[in-house]
Design an enzyme around this catalytic site. Structure first.
Site, PDB file in Angstrom:
ATOM      1  N   GLU A  90       0.832  -1.196   0.000  1.00 50.47           N
ATOM      2  CA  GLU A  90       0.000   0.000   0.000  1.00 50.47           C
ATOM      3  C   GLU A  90       0.869   1.251   0.000  1.00 50.47           C
ATOM      4  O   GLU A  90       1.913   1.300   0.648  1.00 50.47           O
ATOM      5  CB  GLU A  90      -0.927  -0.007   1.219  1.00 50.47           C
ATOM      6  CG  GLU A  90      -1.968  -1.121   1.115  1.00 50.47           C
ATOM      7  CD  GLU A  90      -2.988  -1.133   2.249  1.00 50.47           C
ATOM      8  OE1 GLU A  90      -4.165  -1.364   1.958  1.00 50.47           O
ATOM      9  OE2 GLU A  90      -2.603  -0.922   3.413  1.00 50.47           O
ATOM     10  N   CYS A 103       3.370   8.680   0.870  1.00 53.95           N
ATOM     11  CA  CYS A 103       3.907   7.841   1.936  1.00 53.95           C
ATOM     12  C   CYS A 103       4.234   6.483   1.301  1.00 53.95           C
ATOM     13  O   CYS A 103       3.342   5.762   0.863  1.00 53.95           O
ATOM     14  CB  CYS A 103       2.831   7.717   3.020  1.00 53.95           C
ATOM     15  SG  CYS A 103       3.274   6.597   4.344  1.00 53.95           S
ATOM     16  N   CYS A 110       6.946  -6.411   7.648  1.00 57.30           N
ATOM     17  CA  CYS A 110       7.875  -5.722   8.552  1.00 57.30           C
ATOM     18  C   CYS A 110       8.277  -6.687   9.660  1.00 57.30           C
ATOM     19  O   CYS A 110       7.481  -7.486  10.117  1.00 57.30           O
ATOM     20  CB  CYS A 110       7.191  -4.493   9.153  1.00 57.30           C
ATOM     21  SG  CYS A 110       8.286  -3.513  10.196  1.00 57.30           S
ATOM     22  N   CYS A 114       6.039  -4.033  16.214  1.00 57.70           N
ATOM     23  CA  CYS A 114       5.425  -3.048  17.119  1.00 57.70           C
ATOM     24  C   CYS A 114       3.966  -3.434  17.367  1.00 57.70           C
ATOM     25  O   CYS A 114       3.232  -3.738  16.433  1.00 57.70           O
ATOM     26  CB  CYS A 114       5.502  -1.641  16.523  1.00 57.70           C
ATOM     27  SG  CYS A 114       7.192  -1.116  16.217  1.00 57.70           S
ATOM     28  N   CYS A 117       0.876  -1.573  15.530  1.00 57.24           N
ATOM     29  CA  CYS A 117       0.953  -1.286  14.098  1.00 57.24           C
ATOM     30  C   CYS A 117       0.472  -2.466  13.260  1.00 57.24           C
ATOM     31  O   CYS A 117       0.891  -3.602  13.481  1.00 57.24           O
ATOM     32  CB  CYS A 117       2.390  -0.937  13.724  1.00 57.24           C
ATOM     33  SG  CYS A 117       2.602  -0.554  11.986  1.00 57.24           S
ATOM     34  N   CYS A 331      -1.637   6.410   9.811  1.00 58.87           N
ATOM     35  CA  CYS A 331      -0.429   5.823  10.392  1.00 58.87           C
ATOM     36  C   CYS A 331      -0.743   4.475  11.018  1.00 58.87           C
ATOM     37  O   CYS A 331      -1.676   4.345  11.807  1.00 58.87           O
ATOM     38  CB  CYS A 331       0.121   6.708  11.499  1.00 58.87           C
ATOM     39  SG  CYS A 331       0.634   8.303  10.947  1.00 58.87           S
TER      40      CYS A 331
END
Ligand code: SAH
Length: 339
Positions: A90, A103, A110, A114, A117, A331
């Site tokens: 994305e 962005c 990833c 975290c 997220c 975010c």
């Protein structure tokens, strides 16, 4: 076959020599790729048909397919891009009064884990190549026909965990022969890979460094961000201080406010102690709730109080505008997808 956008100008000149062509052809190809933003080799009309054929037989131009495009009430656009190997990422376009900001993602998935997220919930697949990072900017510019003035490395992935490709992409994005977006309009956000922060300081790139801090002591931060077990806050801040000293650039600290976790005045006081005297800015992010996430958004009243308290005590803090949350483009809401 290799993606032609994975080569920098020098490398492309060498490639041309291997194909029995003059090096200046590389400059022409660069113009087609980064100025004209063409989608195929056939469109490179100042190259001979033979050369266009050779290019087609030796390289891909790797124009991502747009699988889905969603538009938010606030004008933010989220793209689901097919990276042509069975994966999708994305990329988000945000409209600000100072221009369009994109962005970009740096990895497919990833590894950082975290807890708040969404990019981390699914298995890590691989790093994006330099060409694939740049392609996100090109593809969206082709689609909107609008100029992009800012690039932020805040999509899926940890940019400093894909260090070489990201640095190479930044160089190409700012290169006058490349996309020509000034380095001061490029931001890179990291969860805090300390050795890479020292390395980045040596690169002599004028981009903005953002640090995802989110908590003021190791106990809290480690619970939210496992990377803190490897590089605790003291080491992270030491690296930041050294970065500022070496580059003379202001660092931006990101602090996502989660209800009753890190959003009371005690936290603000600790934050002031940590950052006092540093050339920095604090970007407060109202945390976005993610599926199965236990962190909830702090109240608006609290967020404003937190900001005011920091500002009153000499720490410049602003609240990041929430863009695109109605289409899960805000975010922490981006995810990789299987096709
Ligand atoms: N891996 C990099 C790049 C991601 S940038 C990094 O960690 O910095 C995205 C920013 O949004 C980071 O500051 C990240 O911590 C923050 N973020 C992640 N999840 C969020 C959420 N649910 N709500 C608000 N901000 C979030």
């Amino acid at each position: 076959m290799k993606n032609i956008k994975d080569y920098n100008l020098e490398e492309l000149k060498n490639e041309m020599q291997h194909l029995g062509e003059k090096p200046y052809r590389a400059e022409q190809i660069f113009k087609w790729l980064y100025k004209e933003k063409v989608q195929s080799f056939c469109e490179m009309t100042n190259l001979s048909l033979t050369l266009r054929e050779k290019l087609k037989n030796n390289y891909t131009i790797s124009n991502f397919n747009i699988l889905k495009k969603q538009e938010s009430k606030d004008g933010t656009k989220k793209y689901l891009l097919d990276v042509l190997d069975g994966n999708a990422i994305e990329t988000v376009l945000m409209k600000y009064h100072h221009g369009n900001s994109i962005c970009v993602s740096s990895q497919i998935g990833c590894k950082m884990g975290c807890k708040f997220c969404a990019s981390t919930g699914i298995k890590f697949v691989r790093d994006l190549t330099t060409g694939e990072i740049i392609e996100q900017v090109i593809r969206i510019q082709q689609d909107t026909k609008e100029r992009i003035s800012n690039v932020v490395f805040m999509g899926i992935g940890e940019p400093l965990d894909n260090y070489e490709n990201v640095v190479e992409a930044i160089k190409r994005i700012q290169d006058p022969k490349g996309l020509e977006i000034g380095a001061r309009h490029i931001s890179i956000s990291t969860s805090g890979l300390v050795p890479r922060i020292y390395q980045l300081a040596e690169e002599n790139i004028q981009c903005t460094l953002s640090i995802s801090l989110h908590a003021t002591n190791n106990e809290k931060r480690s619970k939210m961000m496992p990377i803190n077990n490897t590089y605790p806050i003291e080491q992270l801040l030491q690296a930041c201080k050294s970065y500022i000293k070496q580059t003379n650039r202001r660092i931006s600290f990101e602090y996502a406010l989660a209800k009753d976790q890190n959003d009371n005045l005690e936290d603000a006081k600790e934050l002031i102690k940590l950052l006092k005297g540093m050339l920095c800015h604090v970007n407060l992010i109202p945390i976005n709730k993610i599926e199965n996430g236990k962190y909830l958004k702090s109240s608006n009243e609290n967020i404003i109080k937190f900001r005011d308290y920091l500002n009153e005590h000499g720490i410049v803090a602003t609240i990041r505008r929430e863009l695109g949350s109605d289409i899960e483009a805000a975010c922490g809401q981006l995810r990789r997808k299987n096709l």
